[in-house]
Design an enzyme around this catalytic site. Structure first.
Site, PDB file in Angstrom:
ATOM      1  N   GLU A 142     -39.194 -10.134  -6.784  1.00 29.73           N
ATOM      2  CA  GLU A 142     -38.890 -11.165  -5.808  1.00 29.73           C
ATOM      3  C   GLU A 142     -39.060 -12.522  -6.497  1.00 29.73           C
ATOM      4  O   GLU A 142     -40.026 -12.708  -7.247  1.00 29.73           O
ATOM      5  CB  GLU A 142     -39.911 -10.983  -4.675  1.00 29.73           C
ATOM      6  CG  GLU A 142     -39.982 -12.043  -3.677  1.00 29.73           C
ATOM      7  CD  GLU A 142     -41.178 -11.778  -2.713  1.00 29.73           C
ATOM      8  OE1 GLU A 142     -41.994 -10.849  -2.925  1.00 29.73           O
ATOM      9  OE2 GLU A 142     -41.262 -12.520  -1.744  1.00 29.73           O
ATOM     10  N   TYR A 143     -38.123 -13.448  -6.264  1.00 33.12           N
ATOM     11  CA  TYR A 143     -38.179 -14.752  -6.934  1.00 33.12           C
ATOM     12  C   TYR A 143     -38.953 -15.755  -6.085  1.00 33.12           C
ATOM     13  O   TYR A 143     -38.661 -15.942  -4.904  1.00 33.12           O
ATOM     14  CB  TYR A 143     -36.746 -15.257  -7.176  1.00 33.12           C
ATOM     15  CG  TYR A 143     -36.669 -16.671  -7.679  1.00 33.12           C
ATOM     16  CD1 TYR A 143     -37.216 -17.015  -8.909  1.00 33.12           C
ATOM     17  CD2 TYR A 143     -36.036 -17.670  -6.924  1.00 33.12           C
ATOM     18  CE1 TYR A 143     -37.145 -18.318  -9.383  1.00 33.12           C
ATOM     19  CE2 TYR A 143     -35.955 -18.982  -7.394  1.00 33.12           C
ATOM     20  CZ  TYR A 143     -36.508 -19.295  -8.619  1.00 33.12           C
ATOM     21  OH  TYR A 143     -36.441 -20.586  -9.080  1.00 33.12           O
TER      22      TYR A 143
ATOM     23  N   ASP B 276     -57.720 -10.853 -11.637  1.00 36.81           N
ATOM     24  CA  ASP B 276     -57.409 -12.125 -12.306  1.00 36.81           C
ATOM     25  C   ASP B 276     -56.804 -13.124 -11.317  1.00 36.81           C
ATOM     26  O   ASP B 276     -55.810 -13.781 -11.620  1.00 36.81           O
ATOM     27  CB  ASP B 276     -56.467 -11.863 -13.492  1.00 36.81           C
ATOM     28  CG  ASP B 276     -56.451 -13.027 -14.492  1.00 36.81           C
ATOM     29  OD1 ASP B 276     -57.369 -13.883 -14.435  1.00 36.81           O
ATOM     30  OD2 ASP B 276     -55.521 -13.082 -15.313  1.00 36.81           O
TER      31      ASP B 276
ATOM     32  N   GLU C 238     -53.052 -20.109 -11.298  1.00 33.51           N
ATOM     33  CA  GLU C 238     -51.906 -19.851 -12.187  1.00 33.51           C
ATOM     34  C   GLU C 238     -51.175 -18.569 -11.806  1.00 33.51           C
ATOM     35  O   GLU C 238     -50.016 -18.376 -12.177  1.00 33.51           O
ATOM     36  CB  GLU C 238     -52.377 -19.718 -13.639  1.00 33.51           C
ATOM     37  CG  GLU C 238     -52.895 -21.006 -14.272  1.00 33.51           C
ATOM     38  CD  GLU C 238     -54.397 -21.196 -14.109  1.00 33.51           C
ATOM     39  OE1 GLU C 238     -54.948 -20.746 -13.076  1.00 33.51           O
ATOM     40  OE2 GLU C 238     -55.012 -21.809 -15.001  1.00 33.51           O
ATOM     41  N   ASN C 239     -51.861 -17.660 -11.117  1.00 34.20           N
ATOM     42  CA  ASN C 239     -51.253 -16.368 -10.759  1.00 34.20           C
ATOM     43  C   ASN C 239     -50.877 -16.293  -9.285  1.00 34.20           C
ATOM     44  O   ASN C 239     -50.692 -15.210  -8.735  1.00 34.20           O
ATOM     45  CB  ASN C 239     -52.213 -15.225 -11.102  1.00 34.20           C
ATOM     46  CG  ASN C 239     -52.300 -15.003 -12.603  1.00 34.20           C
ATOM     47  OD1 ASN C 239     -51.401 -15.399 -13.336  1.00 34.20           O
ATOM     48  ND2 ASN C 239     -53.373 -14.375 -13.059  1.00 34.20           N
TER      49      ASN C 239
HETATM   50  N1  LIG Z   1     -41.662 -13.640  -9.345  1.00 32.66           N
HETATM   51  C1  LIG Z   1     -41.634 -14.819  -9.953  1.00 32.66           C
HETATM   52  N2  LIG Z   1     -40.914 -15.858  -9.458  1.00 32.66           N
HETATM   53  C2  LIG Z   1     -40.909 -17.038 -10.110  1.00 32.66           C
HETATM   54  N3  LIG Z   1     -41.571 -17.318 -11.246  1.00 32.66           N
HETATM   55  C3  LIG Z   1     -42.301 -16.321 -11.779  1.00 32.66           C
HETATM   56  C4  LIG Z   1     -42.381 -15.034 -11.176  1.00 32.66           C
HETATM   57  N4  LIG Z   1     -43.182 -14.248 -11.914  1.00 32.66           N
HETATM   58  C5  LIG Z   1     -43.602 -15.006 -12.934  1.00 32.66           C
HETATM   59  N5  LIG Z   1     -43.072 -16.266 -12.870  1.00 32.66           N
HETATM   60  C6  LIG Z   1     -43.313 -17.364 -13.808  1.00 32.66           C
HETATM   61  O1  LIG Z   1     -43.570 -16.827 -15.093  1.00 32.66           O
HETATM   62  C7  LIG Z   1     -44.914 -17.166 -15.523  1.00 32.66           C
HETATM   63  C8  LIG Z   1     -45.503 -16.001 -16.297  1.00 32.66           C
HETATM   64  O2  LIG Z   1     -45.529 -14.845 -15.466  1.00 32.66           O
HETATM   65  P1  LIG Z   1     -46.745 -13.832 -15.481  1.00 32.66           P
HETATM   66  O3  LIG Z   1     -48.020 -14.598 -15.284  1.00 32.66           O
HETATM   67  O4  LIG Z   1     -46.467 -12.729 -14.548  1.00 32.66           O
HETATM   68  O5  LIG Z   1     -46.631 -13.300 -16.972  1.00 32.66           O
HETATM   69  P2  LIG Z   1     -47.753 -12.697 -17.868  1.00 32.66           P
HETATM   70  O6  LIG Z   1     -47.110 -12.170 -19.111  1.00 32.66           O
HETATM   71  O7  LIG Z   1     -48.530 -11.708 -17.103  1.00 32.66           O
HETATM   72  O8  LIG Z   1     -48.603 -14.005 -18.136  1.00 32.66           O
HETATM   73  P3  LIG Z   1     -50.053 -14.155 -18.725  1.00 32.66           P
HETATM   74  O9  LIG Z   1     -49.927 -14.009 -20.191  1.00 32.66           O
HETATM   75  O10 LIG Z   1     -50.456 -15.567 -18.312  1.00 32.66           O
HETATM   76  O11 LIG Z   1     -50.902 -13.101 -18.083  1.00 32.66           O
HETATM   77  C9  LIG Z   1     -45.654 -17.518 -14.231  1.00 32.66           C
HETATM   78  O12 LIG Z   1     -46.709 -18.419 -14.474  1.00 32.66           O
HETATM   79  C10 LIG Z   1     -44.564 -18.148 -13.397  1.00 32.66           C
HETATM   80  O13 LIG Z   1     -44.376 -19.503 -13.767  1.00 32.66           O
END
Ligand SMILES: Nc1ncnc2c1ncn2[C@@H]1O[C@H](COP(=O)(O)OP(=O)(O)OP(=O)(O)O)[C@@H](O)[C@H]1O
Length: 328
Positions: free
Chosen positions: A165-166, A212, A216-217
């Site tokens: 989902e966006y 976590d 940021e999450n």
């Molecule tokens: N569903 C979404 N809709 C819009 N943006 C998203 C979505 N999921 C992730 N993002 C963007 O991408 C970034 C990174 O996503 P995410 O935190 O899931 O990746 P990660 O690899 O788990 O990161 P981290 O290394 O920080 O744990 C988020 O901070 C957000 O800006």
């Protein structure tokens, strides 16, 4: 965007801990070095000035990784093959440890999604396949208005792809940084904390611990908050002892290497409440867990935080939180 409360942390986190004189830092250092002798890693590389771009994050597995249940094993052996051709990939909207997140459109419906593309080689090199497997299995189970929904998962020759989902409004951390004094009014924060609490209630119903939770999450989507990034989440009823999460948000039981349960997400909710209402996290790594409130906070929000930022045995439940006067 750099987090203010970690701006004083320069260079590698392990250097930071080795120069910390007090007992709290020493205990944390000891815990992380006991864990396969791996130091705490940071969430992103230092910039040329050596300053961290993001809050320091622990990525160390203490003593054991959670058991992989049969459901997880099944998920790994049946990853659907490449479905990328059904989507048109647009601009990059984020990046994480092993991959990038892009906006994308499902060609048949023109609906917008986010796609996280994770580099298979990087993942394998870092022995993190099991973690992705868990993230996918857990996120597939969760369906709630305050949780980012995983739409589908497949692999290409080079990547694992999570279509989600966006969320169109960026992260809660980004919106917090735009506020005066980097904090929200109490009514605004109360509304946000209630949404996160509802997501935690759903996770607890399904025996899931996020591990976590932090601004940021948490993503904004049309004015609604949605929890994302289930990379550290686990599901089962057993007590755990893996050290993970983000330093400013770590509960005492995790820092001191004791077993923990789903109440760690409630501790994080307390830290989040403090950060949203004051612009700072309540505990600095070098100072331990003495809770002090700024004068401007109401008695109600302080009462909520005292209930959450308590040692594990005294920490209040999610039902207590959702019935608290500050959230009503
Ligand atoms: N569903 C979404 N809709 C819009 N943006 C998203 C979505 N999921 C992730 N993002 C963007 O991408 C970034 C990174 O996503 P995410 O935190 O899931 O990746 P990660 O690899 O788990 O990161 P981290 O290394 O920080 O744990 C988020 O901070 C957000 O800006």
């Amino acid at each position: 965007m750099k987090r203010q409360n970690s701006a004083n942390v320069t260079g590698s986190p392990s250097r930071y801990f080795s120069t910390t004189q007090n007992q709290f830092g020493d205990i944390l250092k000891q815990i992380t070095h006991n864990c396969n002798n791996k130091p705490i890693k940071k969430a992103s590389s230092p910039n040329p000035n050596g300053q961290l771009q993001k809050r320091i994050k622990t990525q160390t597995s203490c003593s054991k990784m959670p058991n992989q249940n049969s459901q997880n094993k099944k998920a790994s052996s049946s990853v659907p093959k490449n479905r990328l051709e059904y989507y048109t990939i647009h601009e990059q909207i984020g990046s994480g440890k092993f991959g990038k997140v892009y906006k994308c459109v499902l060609n048949s419906t023109k609906k917008i999604y986010a796609i996280k593309m994770i580099d298979k080689q990087q993942l394998k090199k870092n022995q993190m396949n099991h973690q992705l497997q868990r993230e996918v299995t857990i996120q597939q189970m969760l369906k709630h208005p305050n949780i980012i929904q995983l739409i589908e998962f497949f692999e290409t020759a080079t990547n694992y792809c999570l279509v989600m989902e966006y969320a169109n409004g960026g992260t809660l951390f980004q919106s917090l940084m735009r506020q005066n004094n980097k904090r929200y009014s109490e009514p605004a924060a109360s509304n946000m904390i209630k949404q996160v609490a509802l997501a935690i209630q759903q996770m607890q119903k399904q025996s899931i611990i996020h591990r976590d939770l932090k601004p940021e999450n948490i993503l904004w989507s049309d004015g609604v908050l949605k929890i994302s990034d289930f990379g550290w989440s686990i599901q089962d009823k057993k007590e755990r002892d893996t050290l993970c999460g983000t330093i400013d948000y770590l509960p005492p039981e995790m820092v001191y290497g004791q077993s923990y349960d789903n109440s760690i997400d409630l501790w994080s909710l307390g830290v989040l409440t403090f950060e949203l209402t004051t612009g700072k996290t309540p505990f600095q790594i070098q100072e331990g867990f003495a809770l002090q409130f700024p004068d401007h906070l109401s008695g109600d929000v302080k009462d909520l935080m005292k209930g959450l930022l308590a040692e594990k045995k005294n920490r209040k439940s999610i039902d207590w939180v959702l019935n608290h006067v500050w959230l009503c």
